[in-house]
Design a protein around this motif. Structure first.
Motif, mmCIF file in Angstrom:
data_model
loop_
_atom_site.group_PDB
_atom_site.id
_atom_site.type_symbol
_atom_site.label_atom_id
_atom_site.label_comp_id
_atom_site.label_asym_id
_atom_site.label_seq_id
_atom_site.Cartn_x
_atom_site.Cartn_y
_atom_site.Cartn_z
ATOM 1 N N GLY A 40 0.870 -1.310 0.098
ATOM 2 C CA GLY A 40 0.003 0.033 -0.036
ATOM 3 C C GLY A 40 0.858 1.123 -0.145
ATOM 4 O O GLY A 40 2.513 1.124 -0.061
ATOM 5 N N PRO A 41 0.310 2.511 0.090
ATOM 6 C CA PRO A 41 0.903 3.539 0.147
ATOM 7 C C PRO A 41 2.069 3.848 1.371
ATOM 8 O O PRO A 41 1.681 3.238 2.415
ATOM 9 C CB PRO A 41 0.005 4.733 0.475
ATOM 10 C CG PRO A 41 -1.386 4.254 -0.297
ATOM 11 C CD PRO A 41 -1.380 2.666 0.281
ATOM 12 N N ASP A 42 3.166 4.196 1.157
ATOM 13 C CA ASP A 42 3.963 4.519 2.265
ATOM 14 C C ASP A 42 4.776 5.682 2.242
ATOM 15 O O ASP A 42 5.374 6.164 1.334
ATOM 16 C CB ASP A 42 5.132 3.293 1.972
ATOM 17 C CG ASP A 42 6.134 3.367 3.431
ATOM 18 O OD1 ASP A 42 5.586 3.798 4.469
ATOM 19 O OD2 ASP A 42 7.296 3.010 3.004
ATOM 20 N N PRO A 43 4.589 6.470 2.987
ATOM 21 C CA PRO A 43 4.008 6.380 4.454
ATOM 22 C C PRO A 43 2.613 6.480 4.087
ATOM 23 O O PRO A 43 1.928 7.012 3.091
ATOM 24 C CB PRO A 43 4.387 7.645 5.384
ATOM 25 C CG PRO A 43 4.764 8.642 4.225
ATOM 26 C CD PRO A 43 5.341 7.905 2.892
ATOM 27 N N LEU A 44 1.497 5.811 5.000
ATOM 28 C CA LEU A 44 0.099 5.700 4.967
ATOM 29 C C LEU A 44 -0.419 7.032 5.709
ATOM 30 O O LEU A 44 -0.337 7.360 6.934
ATOM 31 C CB LEU A 44 -0.403 4.697 5.602
ATOM 32 C CG LEU A 44 -1.748 4.196 5.398
ATOM 33 C CD1 LEU A 44 -1.917 4.043 3.879
ATOM 34 C CD2 LEU A 44 -2.233 3.016 6.226
ATOM 35 N N PRO A 45 -1.107 8.136 4.884
ATOM 36 C CA PRO A 45 -1.800 9.332 5.325
ATOM 37 C C PRO A 45 -2.742 8.828 6.559
ATOM 38 O O PRO A 45 -3.451 7.576 6.339
ATOM 39 C CB PRO A 45 -2.346 9.974 4.074
ATOM 40 C CG PRO A 45 -1.732 9.522 2.918
ATOM 41 C CD PRO A 45 -1.187 7.782 3.402
ATOM 42 N N PRO A 46 -3.085 9.606 7.367
ATOM 43 C CA PRO A 46 -4.044 9.272 8.269
ATOM 44 C C PRO A 46 -5.582 8.928 7.786
ATOM 45 O O PRO A 46 -6.138 8.100 8.255
ATOM 46 C CB PRO A 46 -4.366 10.392 8.989
ATOM 47 C CG PRO A 46 -2.808 11.270 8.999
ATOM 48 C CD PRO A 46 -2.532 10.919 7.611
ATOM 49 N N LEU A 47 -5.935 9.673 6.861
ATOM 50 C CA LEU A 47 -7.388 9.246 6.186
ATOM 51 C C LEU A 47 -7.416 7.793 5.717
ATOM 52 O O LEU A 47 -8.169 7.046 5.937
ATOM 53 C CB LEU A 47 -7.496 10.132 4.890
ATOM 54 C CG LEU A 47 -8.937 10.150 4.374
ATOM 55 C CD1 LEU A 47 -10.178 10.330 5.475
ATOM 56 C CD2 LEU A 47 -8.974 11.059 3.240
ATOM 57 N N SER A 76 -21.173 1.216 3.693
ATOM 58 C CA SER A 76 -21.724 1.852 2.485
ATOM 59 C C SER A 76 -21.401 3.404 2.714
ATOM 60 O O SER A 76 -21.035 3.865 1.441
ATOM 61 C CB SER A 76 -23.365 1.740 2.802
ATOM 62 O OG SER A 76 -24.059 2.426 1.726
ATOM 63 N N GLY A 77 -21.363 4.068 3.882
ATOM 64 C CA GLY A 77 -21.064 5.501 3.853
ATOM 65 C C GLY A 77 -19.613 5.566 3.591
ATOM 66 O O GLY A 77 -19.287 6.736 2.835
ATOM 67 N N MET A 78 -18.705 4.723 3.869
ATOM 68 C CA MET A 78 -17.225 4.778 3.942
ATOM 69 C C MET A 78 -17.176 4.845 2.366
ATOM 70 O O MET A 78 -16.210 5.413 1.555
ATOM 71 C CB MET A 78 -16.541 3.732 4.617
ATOM 72 C CG MET A 78 -15.083 3.873 4.656
ATOM 73 S SD MET A 78 -14.219 2.675 4.453
ATOM 74 C CE MET A 78 -13.480 2.985 2.870
ATOM 75 N N ALA A 79 -17.648 3.757 1.656
ATOM 76 C CA ALA A 79 -17.264 3.308 0.302
ATOM 77 C C ALA A 79 -17.799 4.691 -0.624
ATOM 78 O O ALA A 79 -17.302 5.203 -1.648
ATOM 79 C CB ALA A 79 -18.333 2.426 -0.279
ATOM 80 N N ALA A 80 -19.125 5.252 -0.297
ATOM 81 C CA ALA A 80 -19.699 6.482 -0.861
ATOM 82 C C ALA A 80 -18.552 7.704 -0.753
ATOM 83 O O ALA A 80 -18.175 8.338 -1.721
ATOM 84 C CB ALA A 80 -20.949 6.968 -0.368
ATOM 85 N N ALA A 81 -18.172 7.692 0.432
ATOM 86 C CA ALA A 81 -17.057 8.776 0.768
ATOM 87 C C ALA A 81 -15.828 8.465 -0.040
ATOM 88 O O ALA A 81 -15.447 9.416 -0.680
ATOM 89 C CB ALA A 81 -16.675 8.830 2.054
ATOM 90 N N TYR A 83 -15.423 7.155 -2.960
ATOM 91 C CA TYR A 83 -16.164 7.495 -4.407
ATOM 92 C C TYR A 83 -16.008 9.088 -4.453
ATOM 93 O O TYR A 83 -15.308 9.483 -5.533
ATOM 94 C CB TYR A 83 -17.399 6.982 -4.580
ATOM 95 C CG TYR A 83 -17.764 7.529 -6.060
ATOM 96 C CD1 TYR A 83 -17.478 6.765 -7.015
ATOM 97 C CD2 TYR A 83 -18.494 8.694 -6.449
ATOM 98 C CE1 TYR A 83 -17.630 7.122 -8.566
ATOM 99 C CE2 TYR A 83 -18.878 9.032 -7.572
ATOM 100 C CZ TYR A 83 -18.481 8.349 -8.424
ATOM 101 O OH TYR A 83 -18.738 8.770 -9.964
ATOM 102 N N PHE A 84 -16.507 9.743 -3.519
ATOM 103 C CA PHE A 84 -16.699 11.165 -3.681
ATOM 104 C C PHE A 84 -15.334 11.917 -3.352
ATOM 105 O O PHE A 84 -14.838 12.849 -4.158
ATOM 106 C CB PHE A 84 -17.806 11.901 -2.881
ATOM 107 C CG PHE A 84 -18.968 11.551 -3.536
ATOM 108 C CD1 PHE A 84 -19.475 12.318 -4.558
ATOM 109 C CD2 PHE A 84 -19.896 10.655 -2.961
ATOM 110 C CE1 PHE A 84 -20.549 11.637 -5.334
ATOM 111 C CE2 PHE A 84 -21.261 10.541 -3.262
ATOM 112 C CZ PHE A 84 -21.554 10.852 -4.697
ATOM 113 N N ILE A 85 -14.375 11.210 -2.639
ATOM 114 C CA ILE A 85 -13.195 11.774 -2.156
ATOM 115 C C ILE A 85 -12.254 11.529 -3.129
ATOM 116 O O ILE A 85 -11.395 12.284 -3.478
ATOM 117 C CB ILE A 85 -12.890 11.622 -0.587
ATOM 118 C CG1 ILE A 85 -13.698 12.151 0.173
ATOM 119 C CG2 ILE A 85 -11.398 11.793 -0.387
ATOM 120 C CD1 ILE A 85 -13.537 11.715 1.601
ATOM 121 N N GLY A 86 -12.240 10.412 -3.530
ATOM 122 C CA GLY A 86 -10.911 9.750 -4.483
ATOM 123 C C GLY A 86 -11.222 9.583 -5.816
ATOM 124 O O GLY A 86 -10.463 9.607 -6.718
#
Length: 133
Positions: A40-47, A76-81, A83-86
């Protein structure tokens, strides 16, 4: 064509959908937190640390069917977020912004929130009282 014989399988197939969607979703968490099966990403951002934790632990709870409805709502909410954030900022259409998987997860988990986990779940066992003394 008579599909009445399929009623017998309705709950079981819902359980299979829940288990498979949760296991596939967990891979996003294992990648972020455990670098498995890909780094995964390194370093891992807090989000992404928070997202990976929700994906891994929420996915596990949903896979075994424990606290299924509230966990499905959270995922469900996390996956929606996600989508909209990433993804959404890269274009309107999910096929263009590569967000179709996040959108699909969001709606599958929303369905599970309303439909329930199915009979093959810890929640179903708890509801039947099999863990009582």
């Amino acid at each position: 064509m008579d599909f009445s014989a399929l009623k017998h399988w309705r709950g079981r197939v819902r359980s299979i959908l829940r288990i498979m969607a949760a296991l596939l979703f967990m891979q996003h968490g294992t990648q972020k937190l455990l670098d498995f099966p890909l780094p995964g990403p390194d370093p891992l951002p807090p989000l992404l640390l928070a997202a990976g934790s929700i994906e891994l632990f929420g996915g596990f709870l949903l896979a075994i069917g424990l606290f299924s409805r509230p966990v499905a709502f959270l995922l469900s909410g996390m996956a929606a977020a996600a989508y909209f954030i990433g993804h959404a900022s890269s274009g309107f259409f999910p096929i263009i912004n590569k967000g179709e998987l996040a959108a699909l997860y969001s709606f599958v988990f929303l369905y599970l929130f309303f439909a329930g986990p199915g009979p093959w779940s810890v929640d179903a066992v708890r509801r039947k009282g099999l863990f009582e003394d």
